[in-house]
Design a protein around this motif. Structure first.
Motif, PDB file in Angstrom:
ATOM      1  N   THR A 211      -6.679  -2.499  12.298  1.00  0.00           N
ATOM      2  CA  THR A 211      -6.042  -1.628  13.275  1.00  0.00           C
ATOM      3  C   THR A 211      -4.673  -1.181  12.777  1.00  0.00           C
ATOM      4  O   THR A 211      -4.060  -1.835  11.926  1.00  0.00           O
ATOM      5  N   MET A 212      -4.202  -0.092  13.324  1.00  0.00           N
ATOM      6  CA  MET A 212      -2.884   0.417  12.957  1.00  0.00           C
ATOM      7  C   MET A 212      -1.799  -0.600  13.311  1.00  0.00           C
ATOM      8  O   MET A 212      -0.849  -0.801  12.544  1.00  0.00           O
ATOM      9  N   LYS A 213      -1.974  -1.271  14.439  1.00  0.00           N
ATOM     10  CA  LYS A 213      -0.984  -2.257  14.860  1.00  0.00           C
ATOM     11  C   LYS A 213      -0.928  -3.427  13.883  1.00  0.00           C
ATOM     12  O   LYS A 213       0.153  -3.912  13.517  1.00  0.00           O
ATOM     13  N   GLU A 214      -2.094  -3.890  13.415  1.00  0.00           N
ATOM     14  CA  GLU A 214      -2.130  -4.990  12.454  1.00  0.00           C
ATOM     15  C   GLU A 214      -1.452  -4.605  11.150  1.00  0.00           C
ATOM     16  O   GLU A 214      -0.676  -5.385  10.576  1.00  0.00           O
ATOM     17  N   LEU A 215      -1.723  -3.394  10.681  1.00  0.00           N
ATOM     18  CA  LEU A 215      -1.104  -2.926   9.438  1.00  0.00           C
ATOM     19  C   LEU A 215       0.397  -2.789   9.595  1.00  0.00           C
ATOM     20  O   LEU A 215       1.170  -3.157   8.703  1.00  0.00           O
ATOM     21  N   GLU A 216       0.818  -2.263  10.734  1.00  0.00           N
ATOM     22  CA  GLU A 216       2.250  -2.065  10.977  1.00  0.00           C
ATOM     23  C   GLU A 216       2.994  -3.396  10.920  1.00  0.00           C
ATOM     24  O   GLU A 216       4.118  -3.476  10.422  1.00  0.00           O
ATOM     25  N   GLN A 217       2.362  -4.460  11.399  1.00  0.00           N
ATOM     26  CA  GLN A 217       2.994  -5.781  11.395  1.00  0.00           C
ATOM     27  C   GLN A 217       3.059  -6.388   9.999  1.00  0.00           C
ATOM     28  O   GLN A 217       3.917  -7.212   9.704  1.00  0.00           O
ATOM     29  N   GLU A 218       2.151  -5.963   9.108  1.00  0.00           N
ATOM     30  CA  GLU A 218       2.114  -6.498   7.751  1.00  0.00           C
ATOM     31  C   GLU A 218       3.108  -5.810   6.818  1.00  0.00           C
ATOM     32  O   GLU A 218       3.491  -6.377   5.797  1.00  0.00           O
ATOM     33  N   LEU A 219       3.507  -4.595   7.160  1.00  0.00           N
ATOM     34  CA  LEU A 219       4.332  -3.793   6.246  1.00  0.00           C
ATOM     35  C   LEU A 219       5.804  -3.901   6.591  1.00  0.00           C
ATOM     36  O   LEU A 219       6.184  -3.956   7.771  1.00  0.00           O
ATOM     37  N   ASN A 220       6.637  -3.901   5.575  1.00  0.00           N
ATOM     38  CA  ASN A 220       8.083  -4.042   5.748  1.00  0.00           C
ATOM     39  C   ASN A 220       8.643  -2.836   6.509  1.00  0.00           C
ATOM     40  O   ASN A 220       8.579  -1.704   6.025  1.00  0.00           O
ATOM     41  N   PRO A 221       9.207  -3.059   7.713  1.00  0.00           N
ATOM     42  CA  PRO A 221       9.735  -1.942   8.515  1.00  0.00           C
ATOM     43  C   PRO A 221      10.945  -1.260   7.890  1.00  0.00           C
ATOM     44  O   PRO A 221      11.352  -0.190   8.345  1.00  0.00           O
ATOM     45  N   PHE A 224       8.406   1.170   5.857  1.00  0.00           N
ATOM     46  CA  PHE A 224       7.260   1.787   6.521  1.00  0.00           C
ATOM     47  C   PHE A 224       7.573   2.019   7.996  1.00  0.00           C
ATOM     48  O   PHE A 224       7.973   1.095   8.706  1.00  0.00           O
ATOM     49  N   VAL A 225       7.396   3.257   8.449  1.00  0.00           N
ATOM     50  CA  VAL A 225       7.739   3.600   9.821  1.00  0.00           C
ATOM     51  C   VAL A 225       6.555   4.339  10.461  1.00  0.00           C
ATOM     52  O   VAL A 225       5.915   5.183   9.832  1.00  0.00           O
ATOM     53  N   ARG A 226       6.281   3.981  11.686  1.00  0.00           N
ATOM     54  CA  ARG A 226       5.230   4.642  12.462  1.00  0.00           C
ATOM     55  C   ARG A 226       5.738   6.022  12.841  1.00  0.00           C
ATOM     56  O   ARG A 226       6.797   6.159  13.451  1.00  0.00           O
ATOM     57  N   VAL A 227       5.015   7.048  12.476  1.00  0.00           N
ATOM     58  CA  VAL A 227       5.455   8.416  12.767  1.00  0.00           C
ATOM     59  C   VAL A 227       4.620   9.052  13.865  1.00  0.00           C
ATOM     60  O   VAL A 227       4.993  10.064  14.450  1.00  0.00           O
ATOM     61  N   HIS A 228       3.467   8.427  14.132  1.00  0.00           N
ATOM     62  CA  HIS A 228       2.534   8.962  15.103  1.00  0.00           C
ATOM     63  C   HIS A 228       1.624   7.827  15.531  1.00  0.00           C
ATOM     64  O   HIS A 228       1.572   6.784  14.885  1.00  0.00           O
ATOM     65  N   ARG A 229       0.910   8.029  16.619  1.00  0.00           N
ATOM     66  CA  ARG A 229      -0.031   7.000  17.080  1.00  0.00           C
ATOM     67  C   ARG A 229      -1.004   6.605  15.979  1.00  0.00           C
ATOM     68  O   ARG A 229      -1.429   5.447  15.901  1.00  0.00           O
ATOM     69  N   SER A 230      -1.324   7.534  15.087  1.00  0.00           N
ATOM     70  CA  SER A 230      -2.338   7.260  14.069  1.00  0.00           C
ATOM     71  C   SER A 230      -1.826   7.444  12.643  1.00  0.00           C
ATOM     72  O   SER A 230      -2.600   7.729  11.732  1.00  0.00           O
ATOM     73  N   ALA A 231      -0.512   7.295  12.432  1.00  0.00           N
ATOM     74  CA  ALA A 231       0.010   7.464  11.068  1.00  0.00           C
ATOM     75  C   ALA A 231       1.270   6.634  10.828  1.00  0.00           C
ATOM     76  O   ALA A 231       2.122   6.487  11.714  1.00  0.00           O
ATOM     77  N   ILE A 232       1.356   6.066   9.615  1.00  0.00           N
ATOM     78  CA  ILE A 232       2.533   5.335   9.141  1.00  0.00           C
ATOM     79  C   ILE A 232       2.948   5.960   7.821  1.00  0.00           C
ATOM     80  O   ILE A 232       2.096   6.275   6.981  1.00  0.00           O
ATOM     81  N   ALA A 233       4.241   6.154   7.615  1.00  0.00           N
ATOM     82  CA  ALA A 233       4.737   6.746   6.369  1.00  0.00           C
ATOM     83  C   ALA A 233       5.658   5.779   5.642  1.00  0.00           C
ATOM     84  O   ALA A 233       6.375   4.991   6.271  1.00  0.00           O
ATOM     85  N   ASN A 234       5.621   5.834   4.325  1.00  0.00           N
ATOM     86  CA  ASN A 234       6.547   5.079   3.481  1.00  0.00           C
ATOM     87  C   ASN A 234       7.762   5.969   3.247  1.00  0.00           C
ATOM     88  O   ASN A 234       7.666   7.010   2.580  1.00  0.00           O
ATOM     89  N   ILE A 235       8.903   5.571   3.803  1.00  0.00           N
ATOM     90  CA  ILE A 235      10.112   6.397   3.746  1.00  0.00           C
ATOM     91  C   ILE A 235      10.511   6.727   2.311  1.00  0.00           C
ATOM     92  O   ILE A 235      11.106   7.774   2.031  1.00  0.00           O
ATOM     93  N   ARG A 236      10.163   5.853   1.352  1.00  0.00           N
ATOM     94  CA  ARG A 236      10.544   6.091  -0.042  1.00  0.00           C
ATOM     95  C   ARG A 236       9.854   7.320  -0.626  1.00  0.00           C
ATOM     96  O   ARG A 236      10.290   7.851  -1.641  1.00  0.00           O
ATOM     97  N   PHE A 237       8.768   7.764   0.017  1.00  0.00           N
ATOM     98  CA  PHE A 237       8.056   8.935  -0.487  1.00  0.00           C
ATOM     99  C   PHE A 237       8.326  10.185   0.343  1.00  0.00           C
ATOM    100  O   PHE A 237       7.692  11.211   0.138  1.00  0.00           O
ATOM    101  N   VAL A 238       9.260  10.088   1.281  1.00  0.00           N
ATOM    102  CA  VAL A 238       9.564  11.241   2.132  1.00  0.00           C
ATOM    103  C   VAL A 238      10.563  12.157   1.447  1.00  0.00           C
ATOM    104  O   VAL A 238      11.604  11.716   0.962  1.00  0.00           O
ATOM    105  N   LYS A 239      10.208  13.439   1.395  1.00  0.00           N
ATOM    106  CA  LYS A 239      11.101  14.429   0.794  1.00  0.00           C
ATOM    107  C   LYS A 239      12.064  15.008   1.830  1.00  0.00           C
ATOM    108  O   LYS A 239      13.248  15.151   1.577  1.00  0.00           O
TER     109      LYS A 239
END
Length: 275
Positions: A211-221, A224-239
């Motif tokens: 689940t998205m919630k499980e993944l969100e808890q595993e990733l370093n906040p 990694f930031v939740r940008v939408h109900r169904s998407a997480i982005a790695n800030i290091r790759f944001v332009k």
């Protein structure tokens, strides 16, 4: 036999501190200051491009602090030059760096202390100690989490435990009888597809049942930031973060992927991008 010229970079967000250190360094005929940087991001770019032998690196800077500069260089697989940290902190900083066999300068740097640091650098550059110093530096930085450099130094000096990163470096993605190990730092974004997660990494897309919630808890906040109900982005790759006339926000990744930012996650995204 001519002396080896030590190509040197000075990194500090204070112009007066950069100017003062540069003036002292120029009194040493085997030191050539090839550039100055006023923040951590600029330092990462300049180190990658110019490959200095030595960097005088301020610890407390906006954007990326000195520790995070080392982290970023490691992520980019860049060779790490000899690092002399520069800090305004006092006795506990000295103890911390002595324990970890790293050199440091206290602001404002005095001539005798600078000479001692440069003698140590010359030794590193002419012996096999450089690899050892680099490993110890990476080991120290790998232990550190968060942005509170002063608190980190205080704990190191007092022999207190520094919290290590509780988040995994690798995601194990099972597909039938196969398990693929994906480096977390290579994950660009994650989106949901029904009951599955699509993990978009540098080596391609991977499908995992979680689940998205499980993944969100595993990733370093921190990254990694939740940008939408169904998407997480790695800030290091944001332009960039783009706002539209309609009031909607979209993240543009370095590969030009566009992710919609929902209204409920907008403030968190802005905070992650330090806006």
């Amino acid at each position: 036999m001519s002396k080896q010229i030590i190509k040197t970079l000075v990194v500090d967000d204070e112009p007066l501190a950069r100017r003062g250190l540069r003036a002292r360094l120029e009194r040493h005929d085997d030191v050539e200051v090839i550039a100055e940087c006023q923040n951590g991001l600029e330092a990462v770019s300049t180190i990658s491009q110019l490959r200095p032998d030595l960097v005088f690196l301020d610890i407390q800077m906006p954007g990326l602090n000195g520790f995070q500069v080392i982290h970023k260089l490691r992520e980019l697989n860049q060779p790490i030059p000899v690092i002399v940290f520069v800090t305004a902190y006092d006795s506990y900083a000295i103890k911390a760096f002595d324990v970890h066999a790293l050199d440091y300068l206290l602001k404002p740097a005095d001539d005798e202390r600078l000479k001692s640091a440069l003698d140590k650098v010359r030794d590193y550059l002419t012996t096999a100690h450089q690899d050892e110093q680099s490993k110890k530096l990476v080991s120290l930085v790998a232990e550190l989490t968060g942005d509170d450099c002063e608190e980190i130094l205080r704990k190191l000096a007092n022999g207190e435990a520094v919290e290590t990163n509780p988040y995994p470096d690798v995601l194990a993605i099972k597909d039938g009888s196969e398990v693929t190990r994906v480096n977390v730092q290579d994950i660009q974004w994650i989106d949901a597809a029904g009951d599955y997660m699509c993990v978009h990494a540098l080596d391609g897309m991977h499908i995992m049942r979680k689940t998205m919630k499980e993944l969100e808890q595993e990733l370093n906040p921190q990254w990694f930031v939740r940008v939408h109900r169904s998407a997480i982005a790695n800030i290091r790759f944001v332009k960039k973060l783009v706002s539209h006339i309609s009031g909607e926000y979209h993240l543009i990744l370095q590969n030009d992927t566009e992710l919609k930012v929902s209204r409920s996650h907008r403030d968190k995204v802005k905070a992650a991008m330090k806006m």
